[in-house]
Design an enzyme around this catalytic site. Structure first.
Site, mmCIF file in Angstrom:
data_model
loop_
_atom_site.group_PDB
_atom_site.id
_atom_site.type_symbol
_atom_site.label_atom_id
_atom_site.label_comp_id
_atom_site.label_asym_id
_atom_site.label_seq_id
_atom_site.Cartn_x
_atom_site.Cartn_y
_atom_site.Cartn_z
ATOM 1 N N CYS A 189 0.543 -0.876 -0.131
ATOM 2 C CA CYS A 189 0.329 -0.347 -0.204
ATOM 3 C C CYS A 189 0.569 1.621 0.184
ATOM 4 O O CYS A 189 0.269 2.945 0.059
ATOM 5 C CB CYS A 189 -0.820 -0.395 1.313
ATOM 6 S SG CYS A 189 -2.101 -1.227 1.603
ATOM 7 N N ASN B 33 -10.662 -0.322 0.151
ATOM 8 C CA ASN B 33 -8.317 -0.241 -0.763
ATOM 9 C C ASN B 33 -8.142 -0.847 -1.263
ATOM 10 O O ASN B 33 -7.850 -1.822 -1.437
ATOM 11 C CB ASN B 33 -7.972 -0.824 0.498
ATOM 12 C CG ASN B 33 -6.594 -0.587 1.610
ATOM 13 O OD1 ASN B 33 -5.880 -0.660 0.282
ATOM 14 N ND2 ASN B 33 -5.985 -1.162 2.364
ATOM 15 N N HIS C 220 -3.639 7.709 2.073
ATOM 16 C CA HIS C 220 -3.941 5.871 2.215
ATOM 17 C C HIS C 220 -4.915 5.629 2.946
ATOM 18 O O HIS C 220 -5.203 6.208 3.617
ATOM 19 C CB HIS C 220 -2.835 4.654 2.207
ATOM 20 C CG HIS C 220 -2.985 3.831 2.178
ATOM 21 N ND1 HIS C 220 -3.653 3.272 0.979
ATOM 22 C CD2 HIS C 220 -3.328 2.260 2.991
ATOM 23 C CE1 HIS C 220 -4.095 2.004 0.732
ATOM 24 N NE2 HIS C 220 -3.800 1.434 2.051
HETATM 25 N N1 COA Z 1 -18.099 -9.025 9.493
HETATM 26 C C1 COA Z 1 -18.917 -9.677 10.830
HETATM 27 N N2 COA Z 1 -17.846 -9.736 11.784
HETATM 28 C C2 COA Z 1 -16.107 -9.824 11.281
HETATM 29 C C3 COA Z 1 -16.018 -9.208 9.918
HETATM 30 C C4 COA Z 1 -16.946 -8.935 9.383
HETATM 31 N N3 COA Z 1 -16.171 -8.502 8.015
HETATM 32 N N4 COA Z 1 -14.852 -9.367 9.968
HETATM 33 C C5 COA Z 1 -14.170 -9.742 11.485
HETATM 34 N N5 COA Z 1 -15.045 -10.008 11.958
HETATM 35 C C6 COA Z 1 -15.270 -10.144 13.555
HETATM 36 C C7 COA Z 1 -14.503 -10.899 14.381
HETATM 37 O O1 COA Z 1 -14.644 -12.750 13.550
HETATM 38 C C8 COA Z 1 -13.918 -11.049 15.356
HETATM 39 O O2 COA Z 1 -15.343 -12.333 16.270
HETATM 40 P P1 COA Z 1 -15.062 -12.548 17.199
HETATM 41 O O3 COA Z 1 -14.614 -11.901 18.441
HETATM 42 O O4 COA Z 1 -16.477 -13.746 17.520
HETATM 43 O O5 COA Z 1 -14.024 -13.736 17.128
HETATM 44 C C9 COA Z 1 -14.667 -9.836 15.853
HETATM 45 O O6 COA Z 1 -15.339 -9.402 14.281
HETATM 46 C C10 COA Z 1 -13.615 -8.963 16.061
HETATM 47 O O7 COA Z 1 -12.651 -8.887 14.965
HETATM 48 P P2 COA Z 1 -11.677 -8.484 14.773
HETATM 49 O O8 COA Z 1 -10.540 -8.612 13.666
HETATM 50 O O9 COA Z 1 -10.819 -8.041 15.997
HETATM 51 O O10 COA Z 1 -11.626 -6.960 14.594
HETATM 52 P P3 COA Z 1 -11.079 -5.392 14.948
HETATM 53 O O11 COA Z 1 -12.074 -4.519 14.975
HETATM 54 O O12 COA Z 1 -10.097 -5.681 14.739
HETATM 55 O O13 COA Z 1 -11.629 -4.706 13.289
HETATM 56 C C11 COA Z 1 -10.096 -4.394 10.837
HETATM 57 C C12 COA Z 1 -10.774 -5.418 12.336
HETATM 58 C C13 COA Z 1 -9.758 -5.498 9.731
HETATM 59 C C14 COA Z 1 -11.556 -3.957 10.983
HETATM 60 C C15 COA Z 1 -9.405 -3.364 11.830
HETATM 61 O O14 COA Z 1 -8.639 -4.381 12.542
HETATM 62 C C16 COA Z 1 -8.214 -2.656 10.871
HETATM 63 O O15 COA Z 1 -9.476 -1.722 10.530
HETATM 64 N N6 COA Z 1 -8.042 -3.161 11.494
HETATM 65 C C17 COA Z 1 -6.588 -2.431 9.583
HETATM 66 C C18 COA Z 1 -6.544 -3.040 8.748
HETATM 67 C C19 COA Z 1 -6.015 -2.153 7.565
HETATM 68 O O16 COA Z 1 -6.357 -1.083 7.640
HETATM 69 N N7 COA Z 1 -5.330 -3.119 6.787
HETATM 70 C C20 COA Z 1 -4.211 -2.452 5.584
HETATM 71 C C21 COA Z 1 -3.261 -1.265 5.745
HETATM 72 S S1 COA Z 1 -2.818 -0.850 3.939
#
Ligand code: COA
Length: 324
Positions: free
Chosen positions: A116, A281, A251
């Site tokens: 990215c 993204n 980004h």
């Molecule tokens: N829909 C519903 N539930 C979802 C889901 C979706 N699309 N994706 C994950 N979950 C669930 C998980 O299974 C988890 O459930 P559990 O608590 O029963 O295990 C719960 O939601 C929390 O998951 P988690 O991964 O801890 O969520 P989070 O609050 O960290 O959010 C992201 C996930 C990916 C949105 C967040 O971590 C994020 O934005 N990270 C940065 C990613 C990024 O920017 N990447 C690119 C960089 S270039």
């Protein structure tokens, strides 16, 4: 006199097919909701490439738009850099394929794999090549088809990405009075964190699915602190402060990260360019696509100070400062 690189034109390309969160969930049978995705990421929809569409063809379309905006033609271009981690093939590089699409037969081209952060790396390299006299007119393109490397059974990643391409034309100026253009770029990587965001396998590896894997919380943890530090590094290198910034073009990974960066820079929300809601993204394409959208909306005015920042797999991260 060292030349400097002016932003002469910006263009974007988005595939025709658009899926909002509900349509995505239905199409891929995902256990997710529009509310979950919007609340955690700000993403409402994304464009997905058609069967047979390639990063080089999308990049060439964005490049044509950027050249038109600059009043230039492919014959003027002597450098093509494509930032992509979804190349058409390992070789020929996507950049050389873009040359082929556009009929460019002189100069040189190559790809950058910095995930990215690729577009910021590309700007840095193109600017260095212009400053050293090796190029006079550069296309810096970000073009990505992440839909081909997503695990469509992993709801934690597949809802976050989209496809698209953006391009910027940089032209050299020798005018000593010129104060516009790329002011500086600041590039970083730290290979210790390679496992938290990666493509599993690749052309030279044995095994691996070729799909994207991400530890979302870990990535989030690095994002704001590293981005804030590199933006401050870029401003300090130019003797500038938060108050000098006219546009933050970040980004587009996650609205929560973007808003946190806006708050750190003390910028009102209308000075932060946001496209993540519509594009999701698009990795290396997200900054030039956001620039293209801001330019098309007439937001970018001559002389405006623009801060671009990105973080991605590697980890890689960086910032670029430019006066439009
Ligand atoms: N829909 C519903 N539930 C979802 C889901 C979706 N699309 N994706 C994950 N979950 C669930 C998980 O299974 C988890 O459930 P559990 O608590 O029963 O295990 C719960 O939601 C929390 O998951 P988690 O991964 O801890 O969520 P989070 O609050 O960290 O959010 C992201 C996930 C990916 C949105 C967040 O971590 C994020 O934005 N990270 C940065 C990613 C990024 O920017 N990447 C690119 C960089 S270039």
């Amino acid at each position: 006199m060292t030349p400097r690189s002016l932003i002469a034109g910006i263009g974007g390309y988005l595939p025709e097919r658009v899926l909002d969160n509900d349509a995505l969930a239905a199409a891929y049978n995902l256990d997710t909701t529009d509310d979950w995705i919007v609340e955690r990421t700000g993403i409402r929809r994304r464009h997905l490439a058609a069967e047979g569409e390639t990063a080089s063809a999308m990049g060439a379309a964005a490049a044509r738009a950027a050249l038109d905006r600059a009043g230039l033609t492919p014959a003027d271009v002597d450098l093509v850099i494509v930032a992509t981690t979804t190349p058409d093939s390992a070789f020929p590089s996507t950049a050389v394929r873009v040359q082929g699409h556009l009929g460019i037969t002189r100069g040189f081209g190559f790809d950058i794999a910095a995930a990215c952060t690729g577009f910021v790396y590309g700007l840095g390299l193109a600017d260095s090549l212009i400053r050293s006299g090796q190029a006079r007119c550069a296309l810096v393109i970000g073009s990505e088809i992440y839909s081909r490397i997503l695990d469509w059974t992993d709801r934690g990643t597949c809802v976050l990405f989209g496809d698209g391409a953006g391009a910027v034309v940089l032209t050299a100026t020798d005018d000593p009075a010129e104060t516009r253009g790329i002011l500086s770029t600041h590039l970083h990587s730290d290979g210790r964190h390679g496992e938290i965001l990666k493509i599993e396998g690749g052309a030279g590896s044995t095994g691996g699915t070729g799909l994207l894997r991400m530890a979302g919380k870990e990535v989030f943890r690095h994002a704001v602190s590293k981005l804030a530090a590199v933006v401050d590094e870029a401003l300090a290198a130019n003797g500038l402060g938060h108050g000098d910034v006219r546009w933050l073009v970040p980004h587009q990974a996650n609205l929560r990260i973007i808003e946190a960066m806006g708050r750190k820079l003390k910028l009102p929300p209308d000075r932060v360019v946001v496209t993540v809601d519509k594009h999701a993204n698009t990795s290396a394409a997200s900054i030039p696509l956001a620039l293209a959208e801001a330019d098309a909306a007439g937001k970018l005015q001559r002389g405006d100070l623009i801060v671009m920042e990105a973080i991605g797999g590697g980890l890689t991260w960086g910032a670029a400062l430019a006066r439009f």
